[in-house]
Write an enzyme that holds these catalytic residues in place. Structure first.
Site, PDB file in Angstrom:
ATOM      1  N   HIS A  63       0.985  -1.186  -0.086  1.00  0.00           N
ATOM      2  CA  HIS A  63       0.061  -0.105  -0.043  1.00  0.00           C
ATOM      3  C   HIS A  63       0.742   1.361  -0.079  1.00  0.00           C
ATOM      4  O   HIS A  63       1.804   1.388   0.659  1.00  0.00           O
ATOM      5  CB  HIS A  63      -1.106  -0.117   1.359  1.00  0.00           C
ATOM      6  CG  HIS A  63      -1.445   1.355   1.499  1.00  0.00           C
ATOM      7  ND1 HIS A  63      -1.460   2.138   2.448  1.00  0.00           N
ATOM      8  CD2 HIS A  63      -2.636   1.801   0.766  1.00  0.00           C
ATOM      9  CE1 HIS A  63      -2.147   3.340   2.513  1.00  0.00           C
ATOM     10  NE2 HIS A  63      -3.188   2.985   1.195  1.00  0.00           N
ATOM     11  N   SER A  64       0.589   2.231  -0.764  1.00  0.00           N
ATOM     12  CA  SER A  64       1.193   3.660  -0.965  1.00  0.00           C
ATOM     13  C   SER A  64       2.717   3.148  -1.177  1.00  0.00           C
ATOM     14  O   SER A  64       3.211   2.516  -1.934  1.00  0.00           O
ATOM     15  CB  SER A  64       0.911   4.416   0.398  1.00  0.00           C
ATOM     16  OG  SER A  64       1.356   5.620   0.313  1.00  0.00           O
ATOM     17  N   PHE A  65       3.525   3.746  -0.297  1.00  0.00           N
ATOM     18  CA  PHE A  65       5.180   3.767  -0.497  1.00  0.00           C
ATOM     19  C   PHE A  65       5.349   2.100  -0.349  1.00  0.00           C
ATOM     20  O   PHE A  65       6.634   1.932  -0.759  1.00  0.00           O
ATOM     21  CB  PHE A  65       5.727   4.798   0.504  1.00  0.00           C
ATOM     22  CG  PHE A  65       5.727   6.180  -0.106  1.00  0.00           C
ATOM     23  CD1 PHE A  65       5.408   6.247  -1.387  1.00  0.00           C
ATOM     24  CD2 PHE A  65       5.833   7.303   0.821  1.00  0.00           C
ATOM     25  CE1 PHE A  65       5.266   7.735  -1.647  1.00  0.00           C
ATOM     26  CE2 PHE A  65       5.545   8.522   0.610  1.00  0.00           C
ATOM     27  CZ  PHE A  65       5.308   8.717  -0.810  1.00  0.00           C
ATOM     28  N   SER A  89      -0.816   2.846  -5.257  1.00  0.00           N
ATOM     29  CA  SER A  89       0.574   2.807  -5.280  1.00  0.00           C
ATOM     30  C   SER A  89       1.051   2.731  -6.701  1.00  0.00           C
ATOM     31  O   SER A  89       0.398   2.112  -7.564  1.00  0.00           O
ATOM     32  CB  SER A  89       1.222   1.725  -4.457  1.00  0.00           C
ATOM     33  OG  SER A  89       2.688   1.651  -4.295  1.00  0.00           O
TER      34      SER A  89
END
Length: 271
Positions: A63-65, A89
């Site tokens: 998730h995300s970074f 992401s």
């Protein structure tokens, strides 16, 4: 799917904390949380995913970074990853506007790490309510309920309040991320062996938090490039929700992720 155990993986600078769900005999799916979040961010999604998978290689969900970390790992060690799931992401952090600043960021990152490691400054202790408000100010997509859930794991209770369980060396994104050019991105993704699923929320990070047209164009470039290089090994879905959709509305992404993981070809069933 019940929680099996809490894990602490020893490293030279301390330990990496992790949580294990499900059967140890099943093929593992490694979930990587976003920058400065923690493993509690997957508590509501994991129970909705398949309980047992049988593949020869493990899968990555970021998730995300956390997705950027998973993307880099999947390109460096392509033979180890069967499926890569990018939740809100991109597989790398692309920002051509920052190319001229990369060496400056690298220098600041090194100086920052040295400064933090030499510092004896104690962690700041504040009330639980103040800590929650600080988190929500920086992460408005999380919402109060999810914010409390993140802080449940992300803070330590002391007599006078709480303090954050974070590595202060990575408190600034530019100190811990590797930006890559589009040319490098195209070169890297050609090394991918994994099937890739990219799930984007309609009101997510690139839709609201960064309204610059250049950022939206970057997402389009990434999606079209992955389609071009990976062909049938790449799938892209948009779902209603915001950046923390896996916490706020996990059912919105659980179905497509489950289908992708269970399908031998890695192609989600039509929604």
């Amino acid at each position: 799917m019940g929680l099996i155990s809490e894990l602490k993986l020893a490293v030279p600078w301390g330990h990496i904390a992790a949580k294990a769900w499900g059967s140890h005999q099943a093929t593992p799916v490694l979930c990587l949380h976003g920058w400065l979040d923690n493993a509690n961010s997957f508590d509501r999604l994991i129970p909705l995913l398949p309980k047992a998978l049988k593949w020869n290689r493990f899968s990555l969900l970021g998730h995300s970074f956390g997705g950027a970390v998973g993307g880099m790992f999947s390109c460096i060690f392509p033979e180890m990853v069967d499926k890569l799931i990018l939740l809100e992401s991109l597989p790398f952090v692309l920002d051509t506007n920052e190319m001229d600043n990369l060496l400056t960021y690298k220098r600041r990152a090194i100086e920052h790490v040295l400064q933090v490691e030499a510092s004896r400054k104690p962690e700041q202790v504040v009330s639980p309510e103040e800590m929650l408000q600080r988190l929500l100010k920086k992460n408005s997509h999380a919402g109060e309920e999810c914010g409390k859930h993140l802080l449940q794991r992300g803070t330590t209770q002391v007599a006078t309040g709480v303090w954050l369980n974070r590595d202060r060396r990575i408190t600034w994104a530019e100190h811990c991320l590797d930006f890559v050019s589009r040319e490098l991105f195209m070169h890297y993704i050609k090394n991918l062996q994994a099937r890739v699923l990219l799930v984007k929320a309609t009101e997510g990070y690139y839709a609201l938090r960064r309204e610059d047209d250049a950022d939206k164009e970057t997402v389009m470039f990434v999606v079209s490039s992955l389609k071009s290089v990976l062909k049938e090994r790449f799938q892209y879905f948009e779902v209603p929700g915001n950046h923390y959709i896996h916490m706020n509305q996990p059912q919105q992404v659980a179905r497509v992720i489950s289908s992708f993981l269970q399908n031998k070809e890695g192609t989600p069933a039509s929604l």
